[in-house]
Every structure is written in C-alpha cells, then in structure tokens.
Design a protein around this motif. Structure first.
Motif, PDB file in Angstrom:
ATOM      1  N   ALA A 231       0.819  -1.211   0.000  1.00 26.58           N
ATOM      2  CA  ALA A 231       0.000   0.000   0.000  1.00 26.58           C
ATOM      3  C   ALA A 231       0.852   1.260   0.000  1.00 26.58           C
ATOM      4  O   ALA A 231       0.465   2.279  -0.592  1.00 26.58           O
ATOM      5  CB  ALA A 231      -0.932  -0.004   1.217  1.00 26.58           C
ATOM      6  N   VAL A 232       2.029   1.200   0.655  1.00 27.73           N
ATOM      7  CA  VAL A 232       2.865   2.404   0.753  1.00 27.73           C
ATOM      8  C   VAL A 232       3.896   2.500  -0.369  1.00 27.73           C
ATOM      9  O   VAL A 232       4.585   3.516  -0.494  1.00 27.73           O
ATOM     10  CB  VAL A 232       3.595   2.451   2.120  1.00 27.73           C
ATOM     11  N   ALA A 233       4.019   1.452  -1.194  1.00 28.23           N
ATOM     12  CA  ALA A 233       5.037   1.453  -2.248  1.00 28.23           C
ATOM     13  C   ALA A 233       4.884   2.639  -3.210  1.00 28.23           C
ATOM     14  O   ALA A 233       5.880   3.315  -3.514  1.00 28.23           O
ATOM     15  CB  ALA A 233       4.994   0.128  -3.011  1.00 28.23           C
ATOM     16  N   PRO A 234       3.696   2.926  -3.749  1.00 24.06           N
ATOM     17  CA  PRO A 234       3.575   4.081  -4.668  1.00 24.06           C
ATOM     18  C   PRO A 234       3.972   5.404  -4.004  1.00 24.06           C
ATOM     19  O   PRO A 234       4.648   6.233  -4.616  1.00 24.06           O
ATOM     20  CB  PRO A 234       2.086   4.068  -5.047  1.00 24.06           C
ATOM     21  N   ALA A 235       3.539   5.580  -2.764  1.00 20.61           N
ATOM     22  CA  ALA A 235       3.884   6.819  -2.060  1.00 20.61           C
ATOM     23  C   ALA A 235       5.385   6.914  -1.838  1.00 20.61           C
ATOM     24  O   ALA A 235       5.983   7.985  -1.982  1.00 20.61           O
ATOM     25  CB  ALA A 235       3.133   6.882  -0.730  1.00 20.61           C
ATOM     26  N   SER A 241      11.432   9.966  -5.803  1.00 18.39           N
ATOM     27  CA  SER A 241      11.612  10.804  -6.989  1.00 18.39           C
ATOM     28  C   SER A 241      11.768  12.270  -6.617  1.00 18.39           C
ATOM     29  O   SER A 241      12.626  12.988  -7.145  1.00 18.39           O
ATOM     30  CB  SER A 241      10.411  10.617  -7.927  1.00 18.39           C
ATOM     31  N   LYS A 242      10.931  12.728  -5.677  1.00 19.86           N
ATOM     32  CA  LYS A 242      11.020  14.117  -5.232  1.00 19.86           C
ATOM     33  C   LYS A 242      12.365  14.381  -4.546  1.00 19.86           C
ATOM     34  O   LYS A 242      12.980  15.436  -4.730  1.00 19.86           O
ATOM     35  CB  LYS A 242       9.865  14.422  -4.282  1.00 19.86           C
ATOM     36  N   LEU A 243      12.831  13.409  -3.757  1.00 22.73           N
ATOM     37  CA  LEU A 243      14.113  13.556  -3.069  1.00 22.73           C
ATOM     38  C   LEU A 243      15.259  13.654  -4.074  1.00 22.73           C
ATOM     39  O   LEU A 243      16.192  14.466  -3.921  1.00 22.73           O
ATOM     40  CB  LEU A 243      14.331  12.371  -2.122  1.00 22.73           C
ATOM     41  N   ALA A 244      15.198  12.849  -5.143  1.00 20.76           N
ATOM     42  CA  ALA A 244      16.242  12.888  -6.163  1.00 20.76           C
ATOM     43  C   ALA A 244      16.282  14.254  -6.852  1.00 20.76           C
ATOM     44  O   ALA A 244      17.363  14.802  -7.119  1.00 20.76           O
ATOM     45  CB  ALA A 244      15.999  11.780  -7.188  1.00 20.76           C
ATOM     46  N   LYS A 245      15.095  14.827  -7.120  1.00 20.53           N
ATOM     47  CA  LYS A 245      15.042  16.143  -7.744  1.00 20.53           C
ATOM     48  C   LYS A 245      15.634  17.213  -6.831  1.00 20.53           C
ATOM     49  O   LYS A 245      16.360  18.109  -7.273  1.00 20.53           O
ATOM     50  CB  LYS A 245      13.610  16.487  -8.111  1.00 20.53           C
TER      51      LYS A 245
END
Length: 280
Positions: A231-235, A241-245
């Motif tokens: 359930a938490v995988a997509p989040a 992704s946001k952290l990488a940016k």
C-alpha cells in the motif's frame, strides 16, 4: 383502566409481564437504551403503542417519573407530583415537578403491586447512584452502564444461540429462557460467574500456546506487513523521486556557488552593476 372498586386503575397482565422483564433486565445490568432497543427489535409495543426509548424506562430523577421509578408497581399511588400542560405551538404535553410538596397526595393499592420488594429495591439503588454521580456534569453516562464483567455481552447459549447473561446473583444463564420461557429455550442450566470466567480463560491459554497457532499467527503478521508494504510502495516511490530532484537542485546550487568563488572580480563587477546610483 376503570375498576369497580372506585380506583381508576387495574393490572394489565400482559403489560405487567413487560414491566417485570424490564426490571429484571435492568437489575441484571442492562442499560435502559439496550432494553428499549431489544423490545423494539422484538416488536413489543411501548405504553403509548409506539417505539420504546430509554427515557420512557429511565425517566427523570427530579420529576420522579419513568418506569423504573413508578411506585404504582409496588402498590404506591401518587397524585400531584407533576403538573401537565400543552405547548400551543407543537401540541406536545409538558410535565413539570410540583412546586410544593404538600400538594402531593399518597395512597396505597396492594392489589396493583406487580414488582416484588427485593427487585424494586435492587433497581432503585442503580438510578440513584447514577444520578448522584453524574447529575450536573457534562460527562456522558456511558460509565454507568458499561460492562462490569469480563464476559458480559459475548457469551451465547449453546442451545438457542441467544445471550447467556447474568440471570441471578453472580450466575450466568440463558437470557431467552429467563425472559421468554421454555417455549423459546429449554436450557435451565446456570453457572457461577467465577467458574465460567476460569473455564474460558483456561481454554484460551491452552488454545493459544500451540505451535500450530504460533505458525498461523506468524503467517498472518507477515501477510499484514506485506499488505502494508504494497500500500505504501507508490507513495514511497513518489517521495524518492522528489528527493532525487531536490538533491539535483542542491548540487546545481552548490556548483554555482563554487563558480562564484573562483571568479571574485566578476562577482564584484556584477555587484557594482546593480548598485543604485547616488542622487545628483
């Protein structure tokens, strides 16, 4: 109802049994709300012919009304305790306590008694304690009718499937047999509360302390943890992704700062270029 002896009341045997049942249930620990709900489910009509509600049973402590405080059930006849009027807008009847005690008249009618003294006294103790404890407070009354014992409300009769409740002092028995008779359930057996609780707890201990149950428990925990991870995988992916940016943006900012340090003159010229000119 009219009566030849001059008193305008007489016992309605069918309604009297409903009253006795309410008193027994309340003495056994059921709340007025639970009693009213059960009567409604069973289709038992209220005194007005409609649905039951807990106020009909519990009544008002100041007005001394309600079924649980009705002294007529123990041969007491009271006149003038409350005065009644009608709201001209709604048409509803409004009752108010008598303003003076000397306006209240008392009498006795032993032929009208339908509740035994012991049951009456046991029932009166509980609403008086509730009123003394909670009157004038904003806290809900839930504590006054919360289950007091370990197995209240969760034990079923093995014969009819109905509730197996406290039917006497510290004794569990079939609720349907007690309140509806043998035609509903012929299970007359009872058991003390301590003995029943000890047997249930012993069975739980023996059933839980097995390798088979431990394996089943571990499997269920693994399943729940796996479901949560899915359930938490997509989040989590979106956060990564946001952290990488953000990390990329920080690196670019640091590069710009480093380049600014290696060309101080360029930075100085740029500062003078944006400096406001002195007024003439």
């Amino acid at each position: 109802m009219p009566c030849e002896k001059g008193l305008n009341r007489e016992v309605d045997t069918e309604a009297a049994e409903v009253v006795r049942r309410i008193f027994r249930d309340y003495a056994a620990g059921l709340s007025p709300r639970k009693i009213a709900a059960t009567l409604n489910v069973e289709g038992v009509p209220s005194p007005s012919g409609g649905k039951w509600n807990d106020a009909t049973i519990r009544g008002n402590a100041k007005k001394r009304d309600g079924m649980l405080r009705n002294e007529a059930y123990v041969a007491g006849i009271v006149y003038g305790r409350n005065s009644f009027s009608y709201d001209p807008d709604t048409g509803n009847r409004i009752s108010r306590p008598a303003s003076e005690e000397h306006h209240i008249m008392f009498g006795e009618a032993p032929e009208l008694a339908i509740i035994e003294d012991d049951l009456w006294n046991a029932v009166q103790d509980r609403p008086e304690r509730t009123h003394a404890t909670y009157a004038g407070k904003t806290a809900p009354l839930n504590d006054s009718h919360r289950a007091r014992y370990l197995l209240n409300g969760i034990v079923k009769c093995g014969c009819c499937g109905g509730g197996f409740t406290l039917v006497g002092k510290e004794r569990y028995g079939c609720y349907r047999h007690k309140t509806r008779g043998s035609q509903e359930c012929d299970n007359r057996r009872t058991i003390t509360r301590d003995k029943l609780e000890a047997r249930v707890l012993a069975r739980l201990r023996s059933g839980l302390m097995t390798a088979e149950f431990a394996e089943q428990f571990a499997g269920e925990v693994a399943r729940i943890m796996g479901a949560r991870a899915s359930a938490v995988a997509p989040a989590r992916k979106a956060l990564e992704s946001k952290l990488a940016k953000l990390e990329t943006a920080i690196e670019r900012l640091l590069d710009r700062l480093e380049r600014g340090k290696t060309h101080p003159m360029r930075s100085s010229h740029a500062s003078r270029a944006v400096r406001p000119s002195a007024p003439h």
